[in-house]
Design an enzyme around this catalytic site. Structure first.
Site, PDB file in Angstrom:
ATOM      1  N   LYS A  44       0.826  -1.216   0.000  1.00 26.50           N
ATOM      2  CA  LYS A  44       0.000   0.000   0.000  1.00 26.50           C
ATOM      3  C   LYS A  44       0.862   1.269   0.000  1.00 26.50           C
ATOM      4  O   LYS A  44       0.318   2.365   0.097  1.00 26.50           O
ATOM      5  CB  LYS A  44      -0.910   0.021   1.220  1.00 26.50           C
ATOM      6  CG  LYS A  44      -2.121  -0.896   1.113  1.00 26.50           C
ATOM      7  CD  LYS A  44      -3.163  -0.521   2.150  1.00 26.50           C
ATOM      8  CE  LYS A  44      -4.455  -1.294   1.960  1.00 26.50           C
ATOM      9  NZ  LYS A  44      -5.438  -0.972   3.022  1.00 26.50           N
ATOM     10  N   ARG A  98     -17.524   0.646   7.392  1.00 27.84           N
ATOM     11  CA  ARG A  98     -17.892   2.014   7.025  1.00 27.84           C
ATOM     12  C   ARG A  98     -19.064   1.928   6.080  1.00 27.84           C
ATOM     13  O   ARG A  98     -20.151   1.561   6.456  1.00 27.84           O
ATOM     14  CB  ARG A  98     -16.710   2.728   6.363  1.00 27.84           C
ATOM     15  CG  ARG A  98     -15.692   3.204   7.354  1.00 27.84           C
ATOM     16  CD  ARG A  98     -14.417   3.586   6.701  1.00 27.84           C
ATOM     17  NE  ARG A  98     -13.760   2.406   6.158  1.00 27.84           N
ATOM     18  CZ  ARG A  98     -12.486   2.336   5.854  1.00 27.84           C
ATOM     19  NH1 ARG A  98     -11.728   3.372   6.003  1.00 27.84           N
ATOM     20  NH2 ARG A  98     -11.967   1.228   5.390  1.00 27.84           N
ATOM     21  N   SER A 136      -8.384   6.685   6.146  1.00 29.58           N
ATOM     22  CA  SER A 136      -7.012   7.187   6.099  1.00 29.58           C
ATOM     23  C   SER A 136      -6.706   7.688   4.690  1.00 29.58           C
ATOM     24  O   SER A 136      -6.025   8.693   4.501  1.00 29.58           O
ATOM     25  CB  SER A 136      -6.020   6.085   6.467  1.00 29.58           C
ATOM     26  OG  SER A 136      -6.256   5.619   7.761  1.00 29.58           O
TER      27      SER A 136
HETATM   28  P1  ADP Z   1      -6.941  -1.843   6.164  1.00 26.70           P
HETATM   29  O1  ADP Z   1      -5.659  -1.742   5.411  1.00 26.70           O
HETATM   30  O2  ADP Z   1      -7.180  -3.165   6.847  1.00 26.70           O
HETATM   31  O3  ADP Z   1      -8.165  -1.331   5.423  1.00 26.70           O
HETATM   32  P2  ADP Z   1      -7.310   0.478   7.835  1.00 26.70           P
HETATM   33  O4  ADP Z   1      -6.318   1.072   8.758  1.00 26.70           O
HETATM   34  O5  ADP Z   1      -7.753   1.318   6.690  1.00 26.70           O
HETATM   35  O6  ADP Z   1      -6.676  -0.875   7.372  1.00 26.70           O
HETATM   36  O7  ADP Z   1      -8.579   0.022   8.638  1.00 26.70           O
HETATM   37  C1  ADP Z   1      -8.540  -0.879   9.698  1.00 26.70           C
HETATM   38  C2  ADP Z   1      -9.959  -1.257  10.093  1.00 26.70           C
HETATM   39  O8  ADP Z   1     -10.639  -0.124  10.592  1.00 26.70           O
HETATM   40  C3  ADP Z   1     -10.809  -1.788   8.939  1.00 26.70           C
HETATM   41  O9  ADP Z   1     -11.669  -2.785   9.462  1.00 26.70           O
HETATM   42  C4  ADP Z   1     -11.611  -0.579   8.527  1.00 26.70           C
HETATM   43  O10 ADP Z   1     -12.819  -0.943   7.912  1.00 26.70           O
HETATM   44  C5  ADP Z   1     -11.843   0.067   9.885  1.00 26.70           C
HETATM   45  N1  ADP Z   1     -12.116   1.502   9.764  1.00 26.70           N
HETATM   46  C6  ADP Z   1     -11.299   2.455   9.299  1.00 26.70           C
HETATM   47  N2  ADP Z   1     -11.895   3.672   9.347  1.00 26.70           N
HETATM   48  C7  ADP Z   1     -13.131   3.458   9.880  1.00 26.70           C
HETATM   49  C8  ADP Z   1     -14.250   4.301  10.180  1.00 26.70           C
HETATM   50  N3  ADP Z   1     -14.237   5.616   9.915  1.00 26.70           N
HETATM   51  N4  ADP Z   1     -15.360   3.727  10.692  1.00 26.70           N
HETATM   52  C9  ADP Z   1     -15.403   2.403  10.927  1.00 26.70           C
HETATM   53  N5  ADP Z   1     -14.384   1.549  10.670  1.00 26.70           N
HETATM   54  C10 ADP Z   1     -13.265   2.065  10.151  1.00 26.70           C
END
Ligand code: ADP
Length: 172
Positions: A44, A98, A136
């Site tokens: 990523k 989400r 993110s």
């Molecule tokens: P990944 O690379 O696994 O997507 P992330 O850091 O983007 O890693 O997300 C980790 C977890 O947190 C995932 O399950 C993602 O769906 C959840 N997540 C991230 N942002 C939110 C949010 N705003 N609301 C709910 N869940 C979230």
């Protein structure tokens, strides 16, 4: 004595957002020990190094543990998620949902993980409606274009993002 219930919340956390923190605040009510697994995820091309991401998650989550809630530890992993969950003795994997767009990927991942280990359950938590839309990825896009990210991440993380984009703009 009852066995402690260990939960694993995995992600890239590049960087940790208020959405992640909302999910962690909910998860610490469900388990005895919560391990936040920060994936190395070189594919990523993260904006922040693994050490930086771990440091930010540690700092932001320190106030969320204790007082009848779970302990929180932050670790890195670069193995298969289900193997890592087994290694740390997790019985629950926590994911956040989400939009509908997350569903397809998560659905497939759970189905595969259920085949690999029948003892570990995945639970999905929803963030408060104020934070549900935060990702993110968009935070980085907004930051890169000079937008205000302070609605989506803590003050400290916003400062780190601004620093990082300023360094990039100078070509460092
Ligand atoms: P990944 O690379 O696994 O997507 P992330 O850091 O983007 O890693 O997300 C980790 C977890 O947190 C995932 O399950 C993602 O769906 C959840 N997540 C991230 N942002 C939110 C949010 N705003 N609301 C709910 N869940 C979230």
């Amino acid at each position: 004595m009852l066995k402690r219930r260990v939960g694993l919340y995995p992600g890239t956390f590049d960087p940790v957002t208020l959405g992640h923190l909302d999910i962690i605040t909910r998860a610490v009510k469900l388990v005895d020990d919560l391990v936040i697994g920060v994936a190395t995820n070189p594919s990523k091309s993260p904006l922040f190094s693994l050490e930086e991401r771990i440091g930010m998650v540690k700092h932001e989550t320190a106030p969320l543990a204790g007082d009848g809630r779970a302990t929180i530890t932050v670790q890195t992993f670069d193995t298969l998620l289900i193997k890592y969950a087994e290694q740390i003795g997790a019985s629950v994997i926590v994911r956040g949902l989400r939009a509908v767009s997350d569903f397809e990927y998560e659905f497939q991942m759970v189905a595969m993980n259920q085949r690999l280990n029948t003892e570990i359950e995945t639970v999905f938590l929803m963030a408060s409606d104020r934070y549900q839309f935060i990702s993110s990825r968009f935070v980085k896009e907004i930051g890169a274009l000079g937008g205000d990210v302070s609605h989506f991440v803590s003050k400290r993380v916003a400062a780190r993002l601004n620093e990082r984009f300023a360094e990039r703009a100078k070509g460092r």
